[in-house]
Scaffold this motif. Structure first.
Motif, PDB file in Angstrom:
ATOM      1  N   ASN A 103       0.822  -1.200   0.000  1.00  0.00           N
ATOM      2  CA  ASN A 103       0.000   0.000   0.000  1.00  0.00           C
ATOM      3  C   ASN A 103       0.863   1.260   0.000  1.00  0.00           C
ATOM      4  O   ASN A 103       2.072   1.195   0.176  1.00  0.00           O
ATOM      5  N   LEU A 104       0.205   2.379  -0.203  1.00  0.00           N
ATOM      6  CA  LEU A 104       0.876   3.665  -0.073  1.00  0.00           C
ATOM      7  C   LEU A 104       0.822   4.082   1.394  1.00  0.00           C
ATOM      8  O   LEU A 104      -0.249   4.056   1.994  1.00  0.00           O
ATOM      9  N   TYR A 105       1.943   4.464   1.920  1.00  0.00           N
ATOM     10  CA  TYR A 105       2.025   4.822   3.331  1.00  0.00           C
ATOM     11  C   TYR A 105       2.480   6.259   3.498  1.00  0.00           C
ATOM     12  O   TYR A 105       3.234   6.792   2.675  1.00  0.00           O
ATOM     13  N   THR A 106       2.034   6.865   4.596  1.00  0.00           N
ATOM     14  CA  THR A 106       2.413   8.239   4.878  1.00  0.00           C
ATOM     15  C   THR A 106       3.462   8.347   5.973  1.00  0.00           C
ATOM     16  O   THR A 106       3.894   9.446   6.301  1.00  0.00           O
ATOM     17  N   ASN A 107       3.856   7.231   6.553  1.00  0.00           N
ATOM     18  CA  ASN A 107       4.946   7.275   7.523  1.00  0.00           C
ATOM     19  C   ASN A 107       6.211   6.728   6.884  1.00  0.00           C
ATOM     20  O   ASN A 107       6.157   6.053   5.861  1.00  0.00           O
TER      21      ASN A 107
END
Length: 124
Positions: A103-107
């Motif tokens: 998935n795309l992660y923001t951390n």
């Protein structure tokens, strides 16, 4: 192992535009999700934008939504960040990062590969 090299940073006036680029080498670029993070002096590194390996899904931080656009060219092993309507608070070192997670992660943790960063300074 993927190596990432950013370029295109510089000094721009508030309201102006800038495009930063990140070229990957040493791996199969098209298999990696890519992201841009930034870090201002005295602050933690923060998420800016991410793009799926196929290029069809993107995600943005609220602070840049509508002003920044992330894109990629898998034939050129390059990811871009087009920054418009720049504000002084956008001043930071901008880093590109690569991830093989689903998935795309923001951390930052899922991103195993990082560039050295490029400075973006927005003057008033």
């Amino acid at each position: 192992q993927v190596q990432l090299v950013e370029s295109g940073g510089g000094l721009v006036q508030a309201g102006g535009s800038l495009r930063v680029s990140c070229v990957a080498s040493g791996g199969t670029f098209s298999l990696y999700h890519m992201a841009w993070f930034r870090q201002a002096p005295g602050k933690e590194r923060e998420f800016v934008a991410a793009i799926r390996w196929t290029g069809d899904i993107t995600y943005y931080a609220d602070s840049v939504k509508g002003r920044f656009t992330i894109s990629r060219d898998n034939a050129k092993n390059t990811v871009y960040l087009q920054m418009n309507s720049l504000k002084p608070e956008d001043t930071a070192v901008y880093y590109c990062a690569a991830s093989r997670y689903n998935n795309l992660y923001t951390n930052t943790r899922p991103y195993g590969y990082w560039g050295q960063g490029t400075q973006v300074t927005v003057s008033t």
